[in-house]
Write a protein that holds these residues in place. Structure first.
Motif, PDB file in Angstrom:
ATOM      1  N   GLY A 194      -9.574 -13.732   3.165  1.00 13.54           N
ATOM      2  CA  GLY A 194     -10.313 -12.623   2.582  1.00 13.54           C
ATOM      3  C   GLY A 194     -11.784 -12.609   2.936  1.00 13.54           C
TER       4      GLY A 194
ATOM      5  N   SER B  99       0.832  -1.183   0.000  1.00  8.36           N
ATOM      6  CA  SER B  99       0.000   0.000   0.000  1.00  8.36           C
ATOM      7  C   SER B  99       0.874   1.242   0.000  1.00  8.36           C
ATOM      8  CB  SER B  99      -0.913   0.007   1.230  1.00  8.36           C
ATOM      9  OG  SER B  99      -1.532   1.266   1.393  1.00  8.36           O
TER      10      SER B  99
ATOM     11  N   SER C  71     -14.718 -12.583  -3.229  1.00  9.95           N
ATOM     12  CA  SER C  71     -14.392 -12.848  -1.832  1.00  9.95           C
ATOM     13  C   SER C  71     -15.407 -13.765  -1.165  1.00  9.95           C
ATOM     14  CB  SER C  71     -14.302 -11.525  -1.069  1.00  9.95           C
ATOM     15  OG  SER C  71     -14.092 -11.727   0.305  1.00  9.95           O
TER      16      SER C  71
ATOM     17  N   ILE D   8      -5.480  -7.576   3.752  1.00 10.25           N
ATOM     18  CA  ILE D   8      -6.123  -8.886   3.806  1.00 10.25           C
ATOM     19  C   ILE D   8      -5.110  -9.960   4.211  1.00 10.25           C
ATOM     20  CG2 ILE D   8      -7.317 -10.684   2.497  1.00 10.25           C
ATOM     21  CD1 ILE D   8      -8.395  -8.493   0.662  1.00 10.25           C
TER      22      ILE D   8
ATOM     23  N   ASP E 136      -8.917 -13.754  -2.024  1.00 13.61           N
ATOM     24  CA  ASP E 136      -8.459 -12.606  -1.242  1.00 13.61           C
ATOM     25  C   ASP E 136      -8.593 -11.332  -2.075  1.00 13.61           C
ATOM     26  OD1 ASP E 136      -7.881 -14.278   0.856  1.00 13.61           O
ATOM     27  OD2 ASP E 136      -5.747 -14.428   0.401  1.00 13.61           O
TER      28      ASP E 136
ATOM     29  N   ASN F  86     -13.029  -9.375   5.062  1.00 11.02           N
ATOM     30  CA  ASN F  86     -13.918  -8.409   4.418  1.00 11.02           C
ATOM     31  C   ASN F  86     -15.274  -8.318   5.113  1.00 11.02           C
ATOM     32  OD1 ASN F  86     -12.036  -7.647   2.500  1.00 11.02           O
ATOM     33  ND2 ASN F  86     -12.751  -9.110   0.963  1.00 11.02           N
TER      34      ASN F  86
ATOM     35  N   PRO G 285      -9.995  -7.479  -2.676  1.00 10.12           N
ATOM     36  CA  PRO G 285     -10.338  -6.308  -1.852  1.00 10.12           C
ATOM     37  C   PRO G 285     -11.733  -5.787  -2.148  1.00 10.12           C
ATOM     38  CG  PRO G 285      -8.952  -5.636  -3.684  1.00 10.12           C
ATOM     39  CD  PRO G 285      -9.034  -7.138  -3.741  1.00 10.12           C
TER      40      PRO G 285
ATOM     41  N   TRP H  52      -8.051   1.668  -1.918  1.00 11.60           N
ATOM     42  CA  TRP H  52      -8.133   0.359  -2.549  1.00 11.60           C
ATOM     43  C   TRP H  52      -6.845  -0.433  -2.304  1.00 11.60           C
ATOM     44  CZ3 TRP H  52     -11.833  -2.637  -4.144  1.00 11.60           C
ATOM     45  CH2 TRP H  52     -13.040  -2.097  -4.611  1.00 11.60           C
TER      46      TRP H  52
ATOM     47  N   SER I 221      -6.875  -1.551   1.322  1.00 13.88           N
ATOM     48  CA  SER I 221      -7.832  -2.629   1.521  1.00 13.88           C
ATOM     49  C   SER I 221      -7.246  -3.968   1.091  1.00 13.88           C
ATOM     50  CB  SER I 221      -9.112  -2.339   0.728  1.00 13.88           C
ATOM     51  OG  SER I 221     -10.034  -3.400   0.821  1.00 13.88           O
ATOM     52  N   GLU I 222      -6.565  -3.978  -0.036  1.00 14.69           N
ATOM     53  CA  GLU I 222      -5.972  -5.225  -0.527  1.00 14.69           C
ATOM     54  C   GLU I 222      -4.767  -5.648   0.302  1.00 14.69           C
ATOM     55  OE1 GLU I 222      -4.688  -7.317  -4.747  1.00 14.69           O
ATOM     56  OE2 GLU I 222      -4.883  -5.135  -4.649  1.00 14.69           O
TER      57      GLU I 222
END
Length: 241
Positions: free
Chosen positions: A201, A21, A153, A196, A159, A205, A161, A189, A192-193
């Motif tokens: 996932g 990220s 998911s 995980i 997994d 989520n 996002p 985004w 979020s990914e």
């Protein structure tokens, strides 16, 4: 909260390097967030009917219904709709006017029209089986990035996002707390990914959506009870973020 009982049926999950990220994370922050969120979900996750299935059609129906509609209004209509149209084939064969009537009174009537269109396309192109490939899902009119991630998911245990209003709020408050979140969708985004946990996932989520809906709420969040408060960038909440 029980985990997805059909998770082991997703043997085709792609192996890939952990996502990164652009939002900087303090040492250990990622692991603490993951562990605390999953622990919270195990104790406090909501028991919702679409969490008792991994049928892609059922998941899609629930996700479309939940767009801009509260859970308690969706639940009875979800059961009624699936009883009337138990598969893509039955939905595709029904007149769109009838589908819209069955949908009433959820509102936003473009949603049943799009759902009907997706059903017809699924039957015509894929023999009534919704694909799990991200690009193929995004090729459907009415399936955007969030819905595609939710299907991958929750139906296929990948997994993938997701980023809805609740997820944006949680991630923004805990990890960013600067600027306008609406202008930081790309970074959110990625975050979020990246957050995980490998192979989790589905639970992650579901957990983050529940957390945003019941604890990290838009107004008057329950900060004193929040397991993230020791590293949340918005704690204590002052009503501005």
């Amino acid at each position: 909260m029980p985990t997805n009982t059909r998770a082991t049926k997703s043997a085709s999950r792609r192996k890939k390097q952990p996502s990164k990220s652009s939002v900087p994370l303090a040492p250990g922050q990622k692991r603490r967030f993951q562990n605390r969120l999953l622990k919270w979900y195990k104790e406090h996750g909501r028991d919702l009917p679409w969490r008792r299935t991994s049928d892609p059609y059922h998941i899609l129906v629930s996700e479309v219904m939940l767009q801009q509609t509260q859970v308690d209004r969706v639940i009875p209509k979800y059961h009624e709709f699936l009883e009337r149209y138990p598969s893509f084939t039955e939905l595709a064969d029904a007149p769109v006017a009838e589908v819209k009537q069955t949908w009433y009174p959820l509102g936003y009537n473009i949603r049943p029209e799009r759902l009907h269109s997706i059903a017809r396309e699924t039957v015509a192109r894929y023999g009534g089986q919704l694909p799990n490939d991200a690009d193929e899902l995004l090729s459907f009119k009415g399936i955007g990035r969030y819905t595609a991630g939710a299907i991958r998911s929750f139906a296929f245990n990948e997994d993938a996002p997701i980023l809805d209003t609740n997820v944006i709020r949680v991630l923004y408050r805990v990890f960013i707390a600067e600027g306008d979140p609406k202008g930081q969708k790309s970074a959110l985004w990625e975050l979020s990914e990246a957050l995980i946990p490998r192979g989790k996932g589905y639970d992650f989520n579901q957990a983050i959506m529940d957390f945003g809906a019941t604890v990290c709420t838009a107004r008057n969040p329950y900060c004193l009870l929040c397991p993230m408060k020791t590293f949340c960038k918005t704690y204590p909440f002052d009503g501005k973020k």
